[in-house]
Design a protein around this motif. Structure first.
Motif, mmCIF file in Angstrom:
data_model
loop_
_atom_site.group_PDB
_atom_site.id
_atom_site.type_symbol
_atom_site.label_atom_id
_atom_site.label_comp_id
_atom_site.label_asym_id
_atom_site.label_seq_id
_atom_site.Cartn_x
_atom_site.Cartn_y
_atom_site.Cartn_z
ATOM 1 N N GLY A 169 46.903 28.976 21.940
ATOM 2 C CA GLY A 169 46.077 27.892 21.411
ATOM 3 C C GLY A 169 45.691 28.162 19.980
ATOM 4 N N SER A 170 46.681 28.262 19.104
ATOM 5 C CA SER A 170 46.460 28.700 17.723
ATOM 6 C C SER A 170 45.714 27.691 16.870
ATOM 7 C CB SER A 170 47.804 28.997 17.058
ATOM 8 O OG SER A 170 48.594 27.821 17.000
ATOM 9 N N GLY A 171 45.785 26.398 17.223
ATOM 10 C CA GLY A 171 45.249 25.392 16.314
ATOM 11 C C GLY A 171 45.981 25.484 14.987
ATOM 12 N N SER A 172 45.241 25.299 13.898
ATOM 13 C CA SER A 172 45.863 25.380 12.570
ATOM 14 C C SER A 172 46.075 26.817 12.115
ATOM 15 C CB SER A 172 44.996 24.643 11.548
ATOM 16 O OG SER A 172 43.748 25.305 11.397
ATOM 17 N N GLY A 173 45.544 27.784 12.872
ATOM 18 C CA GLY A 173 45.761 29.193 12.544
ATOM 19 C C GLY A 173 44.895 29.745 11.427
ATOM 20 N N LYS A 174 43.915 28.973 10.951
ATOM 21 C CA LYS A 174 43.129 29.411 9.787
ATOM 22 C C LYS A 174 42.454 30.752 10.007
ATOM 23 C CE LYS A 174 42.115 24.790 7.964
ATOM 24 N NZ LYS A 174 41.055 23.779 7.706
ATOM 25 N N LYS A 175 41.808 30.914 11.163
ATOM 26 C CA LYS A 175 41.039 32.139 11.373
ATOM 27 C C LYS A 175 41.936 33.350 11.597
ATOM 28 C CE LYS A 175 40.349 31.452 16.368
ATOM 29 N NZ LYS A 175 41.157 30.230 16.515
ATOM 30 N N THR A 176 43.194 33.122 11.983
ATOM 31 C CA THR A 176 44.111 34.232 12.236
ATOM 32 C C THR A 176 44.603 34.862 10.945
ATOM 33 O OG1 THR A 176 44.813 32.906 14.131
ATOM 34 C CG2 THR A 176 46.095 34.874 13.663
ATOM 35 N N ARG A 177 44.418 34.162 9.838
ATOM 36 C CA ARG A 177 44.859 34.671 8.536
ATOM 37 C C ARG A 177 44.350 36.084 8.286
ATOM 38 N NH1 ARG A 177 46.658 33.068 3.639
ATOM 39 N NH2 ARG A 177 46.896 30.917 4.350
ATOM 40 N N TRP A 178 43.089 36.352 8.650
ATOM 41 C CA TRP A 178 42.505 37.664 8.340
ATOM 42 C C TRP A 178 43.238 38.785 9.071
ATOM 43 C CZ3 TRP A 178 39.681 36.651 4.371
ATOM 44 C CH2 TRP A 178 39.007 35.444 4.278
ATOM 45 N N ILE A 179 43.589 38.559 10.332
ATOM 46 C CA ILE A 179 44.326 39.575 11.097
ATOM 47 C C ILE A 179 45.724 39.767 10.519
ATOM 48 C CG2 ILE A 179 45.395 40.073 13.340
ATOM 49 C CD1 ILE A 179 42.415 40.524 13.402
ATOM 50 N N ALA A 187 52.567 22.533 13.241
ATOM 51 C CA ALA A 187 52.955 22.201 11.866
ATOM 52 C C ALA A 187 51.870 22.608 10.894
ATOM 53 C CB ALA A 187 53.245 20.704 11.756
ATOM 54 N N ALA A 188 50.606 22.387 11.270
ATOM 55 C CA ALA A 188 49.482 22.781 10.413
ATOM 56 C C ALA A 188 49.418 24.302 10.290
ATOM 57 C CB ALA A 188 48.176 22.240 10.980
ATOM 58 N N CYS A 189 49.736 24.995 11.373
ATOM 59 C CA CYS A 189 49.738 26.452 11.378
ATOM 60 C C CYS A 189 50.793 27.005 10.412
ATOM 61 C CB CYS A 189 49.984 26.940 12.801
ATOM 62 S SG CYS A 189 49.707 28.679 13.062
ATOM 63 N N GLU A 190 51.973 26.431 10.452
ATOM 64 C CA GLU A 190 53.056 26.842 9.542
ATOM 65 C C GLU A 190 52.642 26.625 8.094
ATOM 66 O OE1 GLU A 190 56.564 28.253 8.123
ATOM 67 O OE2 GLU A 190 56.203 28.124 10.276
ATOM 68 N N LYS A 191 52.000 25.497 7.823
ATOM 69 C CA LYS A 191 51.549 25.187 6.467
ATOM 70 C C LYS A 191 50.459 26.147 6.013
ATOM 71 C CE LYS A 191 49.712 21.361 3.681
ATOM 72 N NZ LYS A 191 49.272 19.942 3.702
ATOM 73 N N GLU A 192 49.549 26.480 6.913
ATOM 74 C CA GLU A 192 48.411 27.340 6.584
ATOM 75 C C GLU A 192 48.819 28.789 6.345
ATOM 76 O OE1 GLU A 192 44.459 28.491 5.958
ATOM 77 O OE2 GLU A 192 45.152 26.435 6.287
ATOM 78 N N LEU A 193 49.762 29.297 7.154
ATOM 79 C CA LEU A 193 50.049 30.727 7.162
ATOM 80 C C LEU A 193 51.454 31.086 6.693
ATOM 81 C CD1 LEU A 193 48.469 31.514 10.650
ATOM 82 C CD2 LEU A 193 47.400 31.778 8.416
ATOM 83 N N GLY A 194 52.251 30.092 6.375
ATOM 84 C CA GLY A 194 53.663 30.337 6.085
ATOM 85 C C GLY A 194 53.947 31.109 4.823
ATOM 86 N N HIS A 195 52.939 31.310 3.972
ATOM 87 C CA HIS A 195 53.196 31.965 2.684
ATOM 88 C C HIS A 195 52.614 33.375 2.609
ATOM 89 C CE1 HIS A 195 54.693 28.140 1.300
ATOM 90 N NE2 HIS A 195 53.556 27.555 1.630
ATOM 91 N N ILE A 196 52.155 33.917 3.739
ATOM 92 C CA ILE A 196 51.643 35.291 3.719
ATOM 93 C C ILE A 196 52.826 36.249 3.663
ATOM 94 C CG2 ILE A 196 50.266 37.018 4.940
ATOM 95 C CD1 ILE A 196 48.791 34.782 6.318
ATOM 96 N N ASP A 197 52.812 37.150 2.684
ATOM 97 C CA ASP A 197 53.886 38.134 2.545
ATOM 98 C C ASP A 197 53.984 38.996 3.804
ATOM 99 O OD1 ASP A 197 54.456 37.240 0.012
ATOM 100 O OD2 ASP A 197 53.227 38.751 -0.999
ATOM 101 N N MET A 198 55.200 39.315 4.184
ATOM 102 C CA MET A 198 55.482 40.221 5.297
ATOM 103 C C MET A 198 55.141 39.627 6.661
ATOM 104 S SD MET A 198 56.748 42.998 3.930
ATOM 105 C CE MET A 198 56.491 44.361 5.085
#
Length: 299
Positions: free
Chosen positions: A84-94, A117-128
């Motif tokens: 249940g990731s939702g947009s994934g915003k809070k997972t960015r920190w981990i 789709a929102a999750c991919e947009k939110e987190l898709g640019h984190i290196d590694m």
């Protein structure tokens, strides 16, 4: 875009679930997973920023503050799956904390393609970090009690695997209730959208003006329940489900539950279900806990 075969399969499953849930003896229900279509997902994102809904902000504060500490307790390599990731915003920190030490695969699991789709947009640019999304329900039917959920999770995980579990803690009942029945009516719109979705996708004739959103505190079960209350005696037809339902005035349809816990209960539940609680972090502003559970050997 969904293929015709997939669309037909979705409609068939949706119709079957609606028929089964609305014809239950005693309390009528609708599955909460169907709250999250495109409209419902957008409304839930709006709920998460309401001043009355402190859960998401508490969750995010804990992850921002303690992500490094949480990650330090995990042996490498780590792969991350989120239920249940939702947009994934809070997972960015981990993910950002992990990305500083290794390449990480992140698997968001969501019933809603719009959330993925929102999750991919939110987190898709984190290196590694590489994202592989899965559009499917998770642990279907295990929403009623956390202990059953944890036991089922433990059957899937291997000894040493970690589960980061967020739990909303018990607090003043009036404060809790505002989070599920906000004055702006966003949660009401979110709940009523489930009936609108059945109208759109299954050809039903629910009159949304004849239903009222209600949030109820169930003292015995320590959970907030969301219901839709019929304001008059009415008949509803759902053609795709071959269903005609007579609703009495004041009869409710139960759509979702949110359980509340005490902090000390979580390690005890973990121990009973094959985990040990490696760490627990509690937010100071809104009682909410992040709990790091590690699967232990069955021997």
């Amino acid at each position: 875009m969904a293929t015709p075969a997939l669309s037909l399969r979705h409609v068939s499953a949706f119709a079957a679930d609606v028929r089964e849930s609305l014809t239950k003896t005693g309390q009528r229900e609708l599955p909460s997973k169907y709250l999250y279509d495109e409209v419902g997902s957008a409304l839930f994102e709006a709920i998460c920023v309401l001043p009355e809904y402190g859960l998401t902000r508490a969750d995010a504060r804990l992850l921002e503050k303690y992500a490094g500490e949480i990650v330090s307790k995990l042996p490498s390599p780590v792969q991350v799956a989120e239920l249940g990731s939702g947009s994934g915003k809070k997972t960015r920190w981990i993910l950002e904390a992990l990305s500083r030490r290794q390449k990480t695969y992140y698997y968001p699991i969501e019933i809603s393609p719009f959330a993925l789709a929102a999750c991919e947009k939110e987190l898709g640019h984190i290196d590694m970090v590489s994202i592989v999304g899965y559009e499917q329900p998770y642990l279907e039917g295990l929403r009623t009690v956390a202990e059953t959920f944890l036991r089922e999770m433990r059957e899937i995980l291997q000894p040493g695997d970690a589960l980061l579990l967020g739990t909303d803690l018990e607090k003043d009942v009036e404060l809790q209730m505002l989070a599920y029945d906000d004055p702006a009516g966003v949660t009401a719109a979110f709940n009523l959208n489930l009936l609108a979705r059945i109208n759109r996708e299954l050809g039903a004739d629910f009159d949304l003006r004849c239903f009222r959103h209600e949030a109820l505190w169930n003292f015995a079960e320590r959970r907030i329940e969301m219901h839709l209350r019929s304001t008059r005696r009415q008949t509803v037809h759902v053609p795709a489900a071959s269903l005609r339902v007579m609703l009495d005035e004041d009869e409710t349809i139960w759509t979702e539950s949110s359980h509340k816990y005490q902090a000390e209960e979580v390690p005890e539940m973990a121990a009973r279900t094959g985990f040990r609680c490696e760490g627990q972090w509690i937010d100071a502003e809104w009682p909410f806990a992040q709990n790091l559970l590690i699967g232990i050997s069955d021997s």
